[in-house]
Enzyme design. Structure first.
Site, PDB file in Angstrom:
ATOM      1  N   LEU A 198      15.977  16.200 -27.127  1.00 55.40           N
ATOM      2  CA  LEU A 198      15.048  17.283 -27.492  1.00 55.40           C
ATOM      3  C   LEU A 198      15.571  17.896 -28.797  1.00 55.40           C
ATOM      4  CD1 LEU A 198      14.466  19.233 -24.138  1.00 55.40           C
ATOM      5  CD2 LEU A 198      12.884  17.696 -25.292  1.00 55.40           C
ATOM      6  N   GLU A 251      24.362  12.887 -11.155  1.00 52.94           N
ATOM      7  CA  GLU A 251      25.499  11.995 -11.402  1.00 52.94           C
ATOM      8  C   GLU A 251      25.792  11.254 -10.098  1.00 52.94           C
ATOM      9  OE1 GLU A 251      27.254  11.609 -14.273  1.00 52.94           O
ATOM     10  OE2 GLU A 251      25.939  12.996 -15.317  1.00 52.94           O
ATOM     11  N   GLY A 272      17.650  11.651 -18.414  1.00 54.64           N
ATOM     12  CA  GLY A 272      17.073  10.327 -18.186  1.00 54.64           C
ATOM     13  C   GLY A 272      17.571   9.350 -19.232  1.00 54.64           C
ATOM     14  N   VAL A 305      22.936  17.006 -25.880  1.00 53.15           N
ATOM     15  CA  VAL A 305      22.301  18.176 -25.247  1.00 53.15           C
ATOM     16  C   VAL A 305      20.799  17.958 -25.252  1.00 53.15           C
ATOM     17  CG1 VAL A 305      22.157  20.692 -25.200  1.00 53.15           C
ATOM     18  CG2 VAL A 305      24.036  19.598 -26.411  1.00 53.15           C
ATOM     19  N   LYS A 358      27.469  21.536 -22.501  1.00 58.48           N
ATOM     20  CA  LYS A 358      26.258  21.618 -23.332  1.00 58.48           C
ATOM     21  C   LYS A 358      26.165  22.983 -24.015  1.00 58.48           C
ATOM     22  CE  LYS A 358      23.713  18.316 -20.498  1.00 58.48           C
ATOM     23  NZ  LYS A 358      22.660  18.128 -19.506  1.00 58.48           N
TER      24      LYS A 358
HETATM   25  N1  LIG Z   1      22.046   9.285 -17.708  1.00 59.23           N
HETATM   26  C1  LIG Z   1      21.502  10.293 -18.394  1.00 59.23           C
HETATM   27  O1  LIG Z   1      20.365  10.708 -18.153  1.00 59.23           O
HETATM   28  C2  LIG Z   1      22.275  10.954 -19.501  1.00 59.23           C
HETATM   29  C3  LIG Z   1      21.627  11.913 -20.309  1.00 59.23           C
HETATM   30  C4  LIG Z   1      22.327  12.483 -21.383  1.00 59.23           C
HETATM   31  C5  LIG Z   1      23.650  12.129 -21.609  1.00 59.23           C
HETATM   32  N2  LIG Z   1      24.250  11.231 -20.759  1.00 59.23           N
HETATM   33  C6  LIG Z   1      25.642  10.905 -21.035  1.00 59.23           C
HETATM   34  O2  LIG Z   1      25.690   9.543 -21.452  1.00 59.23           O
HETATM   35  C7  LIG Z   1      26.919   8.965 -21.050  1.00 59.23           C
HETATM   36  C8  LIG Z   1      26.638   7.702 -20.228  1.00 59.23           C
HETATM   37  O3  LIG Z   1      25.851   8.076 -19.091  1.00 59.23           O
HETATM   38  P1  LIG Z   1      25.371   6.955 -18.046  1.00 59.23           P
HETATM   39  O4  LIG Z   1      24.407   7.653 -17.161  1.00 59.23           O
HETATM   40  O5  LIG Z   1      24.963   5.723 -18.774  1.00 59.23           O
HETATM   41  O6  LIG Z   1      26.741   6.684 -17.261  1.00 59.23           O
HETATM   42  P2  LIG Z   1      27.121   5.374 -16.429  1.00 59.23           P
HETATM   43  O7  LIG Z   1      25.898   4.709 -15.916  1.00 59.23           O
HETATM   44  O8  LIG Z   1      28.166   5.840 -15.462  1.00 59.23           O
HETATM   45  O9  LIG Z   1      27.778   4.406 -17.522  1.00 59.23           O
HETATM   46  C9  LIG Z   1      28.966   4.715 -18.169  1.00 59.23           C
HETATM   47  C10 LIG Z   1      29.442   3.463 -18.887  1.00 59.23           C
HETATM   48  O10 LIG Z   1      30.580   3.789 -19.678  1.00 59.23           O
HETATM   49  C11 LIG Z   1      31.562   2.773 -19.492  1.00 59.23           C
HETATM   50  N3  LIG Z   1      32.866   3.284 -19.853  1.00 59.23           N
HETATM   51  C12 LIG Z   1      33.591   4.287 -19.335  1.00 59.23           C
HETATM   52  N4  LIG Z   1      34.780   4.424 -19.965  1.00 59.23           N
HETATM   53  C13 LIG Z   1      34.789   3.472 -20.941  1.00 59.23           C
HETATM   54  C14 LIG Z   1      35.738   3.079 -21.919  1.00 59.23           C
HETATM   55  N5  LIG Z   1      36.912   3.697 -22.067  1.00 59.23           N
HETATM   56  N6  LIG Z   1      35.427   2.048 -22.753  1.00 59.23           N
HETATM   57  C15 LIG Z   1      34.237   1.399 -22.640  1.00 59.23           C
HETATM   58  N7  LIG Z   1      33.303   1.727 -21.713  1.00 59.23           N
HETATM   59  C16 LIG Z   1      33.581   2.745 -20.873  1.00 59.23           C
HETATM   60  C17 LIG Z   1      31.413   2.408 -18.021  1.00 59.23           C
HETATM   61  O11 LIG Z   1      32.049   1.185 -17.760  1.00 59.23           O
HETATM   62  P3  LIG Z   1      31.929   0.453 -16.319  1.00 59.23           P
HETATM   63  O12 LIG Z   1      30.528  -0.129 -16.293  1.00 59.23           O
HETATM   64  O13 LIG Z   1      32.977  -0.572 -16.375  1.00 59.23           O
HETATM   65  O14 LIG Z   1      32.153   1.530 -15.310  1.00 59.23           O
HETATM   66  C18 LIG Z   1      29.890   2.354 -17.924  1.00 59.23           C
HETATM   67  O15 LIG Z   1      29.408   1.114 -18.387  1.00 59.23           O
HETATM   68  C19 LIG Z   1      27.674  10.042 -20.269  1.00 59.23           C
HETATM   69  O16 LIG Z   1      28.542  10.715 -21.130  1.00 59.23           O
HETATM   70  C20 LIG Z   1      26.547  10.983 -19.825  1.00 59.23           C
HETATM   71  O17 LIG Z   1      26.986  12.306 -19.602  1.00 59.23           O
HETATM   72  C21 LIG Z   1      23.604  10.627 -19.739  1.00 59.23           C
END
Ligand SMILES: NC(=O)c1ccc[n+]([C@@H]2O[C@H](COP(=O)([O-])OP(=O)(O)OC[C@H]3O[C@@H](n4cnc5c(N)ncnc54)[C@H](OP(=O)(O)O)[C@@H]3O)[C@@H](O)[C@H]2O)c1
Length: 375
Positions: free
Chosen positions: A171, A225, A354, A167, A240
Site C-alpha cells: 500500500l 503466521e 497476502g 509495511v 511496522k
Molecule cells: N506472507 C505475507 O502476507 C507477508 C506480507 C508482508 C510481508 N511478509 C514478510 O515476508 C517475509 C516472507 O514471508 P513468507 O510468508 O513468505 O514466509 P515463509 O513462507 O515462512 O517463507 C520464508 C522463506 O525464507 C527462507 N529463509 C529463512 N531464512 C533464510 C536464510 N537465512 N537464507 C535463505 N532463505 C531463508 C525460508 O526457508 P525454508 O523454506 O528453508 O524454511 C522460507 O523459504 C517475512 O519477513 C514476512 O514477514 C509476508
C-alpha cells in the site's frame, strides 16, 4: 550487458524525441522461497511478457534455508523452484548466492525471508553497491543502529533500498510519507491498523464464536503466521510502526514502543504444538474486552500509534466514527497527521497482507531500482 539508460541518453541531441530504450539488464538473487518468494517468481513469469523491464531481469540465484542455486547464466523463474528442490542440501551461505551477481551492472538482492541473519547484512550489501529489496521487516524495523546503517549505506553508495513490501504489503504508505516530507511537510502523528490477521480477527470477533475458534479459522485461511502467537504478541506490528515512524523522520528505539501483547504468559511459554490446544486461554480476557466495548457501542481494533514522545501498540475500543474503526477483511487502515493534514488525517486503506500483493510490491521495487537509472 547494456549500459545504464541514463548514460545512453546523454548522446541524444537536445529536444530530440528519444526512441524507447532497451531495458537495462539487471542480475538479481532471491532469498526465501516461501509464500512471498514463490509468489514473486510467479509474478515475474506473469508480468514479463507485458513488461520489457521485467523480461530483462536475470535471476541468477535462489536460496532458502536448505538449498541454494547460484549461476552465472540466467535461471528460469518458472522452473527454478523445481530445480532448487533437486539441488543438494547445504547450509545457508548468502555470500555464495550473492557471488552470482558478479561485479558489474545493476545488481539486486531480494530478501523474502524473515531471517534476522539476512536482515543484519542489508547495510553491507548496500555499501557494496547492491540494491536491496526487502519484505523482511527485521532490516528497518529492528534496532535503530541497523536502520541508520541501512540509510547511511544507501546514501553513500547510491544503491536503493526497496521497502514497500515491509509495511502494508505495498500500500502506498512509505511512498506517501516520503512525498509529504519531500514537499516540506512534517509528520506529527501516525495511527494505524497494521496487521491484516489482527484486523480480520478483530472484525470477526463478535462474541458469537469464541476468539480461539476465530483464530483457528484465520490460521486455516492462511491469514496468520504459522505460529499465530507471533501476530498476537504485537511484535510484528511494532516493527511496522517503527518503520513508519522512522521513515517519517523520528529516530525511535525499539524499546520506545509500548507493546500490549494479547498472549497470556502461560500460552506464550508453550511449545508450538502444545500451544494449539491452549488457544482457549485467549477467550475469557478477549470476551471481557469485547463485552466492555459493545456496552459503549465501540469496536475493538489492534492499533499502532505514534506521536512524538509516545509510541504504543495494543487493543483499543474505538468509536464507530473513528477513521480506524471501519474497513473489512484483512484491510490495513492508516492515518497520517501532518502540518498539511492537521485537522483531519490523510487516510490510506486497502489489503495489507497476502503473498500476492506483497510479491507485487517487491517487483515494483525491483523495477524502481532500474527506473532510478540502474547501475
Ligand atoms: N506472507 C505475507 O502476507 C507477508 C506480507 C508482508 C510481508 N511478509 C514478510 O515476508 C517475509 C516472507 O514471508 P513468507 O510468508 O513468505 O514466509 P515463509 O513462507 O515462512 O517463507 C520464508 C522463506 O525464507 C527462507 N529463509 C529463512 N531464512 C533464510 C536464510 N537465512 N537464507 C535463505 N532463505 C531463508 C525460508 O526457508 P525454508 O523454506 O528453508 O524454511 C522460507 O523459504 C517475512 O519477513 C514476512 O514477514 C509476508
Amino acid at each position: 550487458m547494456s549500459a545504464p539508460a541514463a548514460a545512453r541518453n546523454e548522446a541524444a541531441p537536445r529536444g530530440a524525441v528519444l526512441p524507447r530504450l532497451a531495458p537495462v539488464a539487471a542480475r538479481m538473487v532471491l532469498f526465501g522461497t516461501g509464500q512471498v518468494g514463490s509468489a514473486l517468481l510467479q509474478r515475474i513469469v506473469r508480468v514479463a511478457p507485458r513488461t520489457p523491464e521485467a523480461a530483462a531481469l536475470q535471476l541468477v540465484g535462489v536460496a532458502n534455508t536448505r538449498r541454494r542455486i547460484a549461476s552465472r547464466a540466467a535461471l528460469d523463474p518458472a522452473g527454478v523452484l523445481a530445480q532448487l528442490s533437486l539441488a543438494g542440501a547445504c547450509a545457508t551461505d548468502a555470500e555464495a548466492v550473492l557471488g552470482a551477481l558478479g561485479d558489474e551492472g545493476p545488481r539486486i538482492a531480494i530478501d523474502a525471508s524473515g531471517s534476522e541473519g539476512l536482515a543484519a547484512c542489508h547495510a553491507d550489501w548496500l555499501a557494496r553497491g547492491i540494491h536491496v529489496v526487502s519484505a523482511n521487516k527485521l532490516g528497518q524495523g529492528g534496532p535503530l543502529s541497523r536502520w541508520r546503517a541501512i540509510r547511511t549505506a544507501a546514501a553513500q553508495s547510491g544503491a536503493r533500498y526497496g521497502d514497500a513490501a515491509t509495511v502494508g504489503a505495498g500500500l502506498p504508505l512509505l511512498r506517501t510519507l516520503r512525498a509529504l516530507l519531500a514537499g516540506g511537510d512534517r509528520i506529527e502523528a501516525i495511527a494505524g491498523v497494521l496487521s491484516g490477521s489482527l484486523a480480520w480477527l478483530c472484525a470477526n470477533h463478535d462474541g458469537v464464536r469464541p476468539f480461539s475458534a476465530r483464530l483457528r479459522e484465520a490460521r486455516a485461511l492462511g491469514y496468520t503466521e504459522p505460529d499465530p502467537r507471533e501476530d498476537l504478541s504485537g511484535a510484528d506490528v511494532r516493527r511496522k510502526l517503527l518503520i513508519l515512524a522512522r521513515s517519517a523522520g523520528h529516530a525511535l528505539e525499539e524499546s520506545a514502543v509500548e507493546v500490549q501483547s494479547l498472549v497470556p504468559a502461560p500460552l506464550a511459554e508453550l511449545p508450538l504444538v502444545e500451544s494449539e490446544q491452549a488457544y482457549g486461554m485467549l477467550d475469557a480476557p478477549l470476551r471481557l474486552r469485547l463485552h466492555e466495548a459493545q456496552q459503549t457501542g465501540r469496536r475493538l481494533r489492534y492499533v499502532a500509534r505514534f506521536e512524538p514522545g509516545r509510541a504504543r501498540v495494543g487493543l483499543e475500543a474505538l468509536d464507530t466514527a473513528d477513521p480506524l474503526a471501519a474497513g473489512g477483511g484483512c484491510d490495513n487502515r492508516v492515518a497520517f497527521w501532518s502540518e498539511r493534514y492537521s485537522e483531519r488525517p490523510l487516510l490510506i486503506q486497502g489489503p495489507g497482507a497476502g503473498a500476492a500483493v506483497t510479491a507485487a510490491a517487491l517487483l515494483d521495487d525491483v523495477l524502481q531500482c532500474l527506473a532510478d537509472g540502474g547501475r
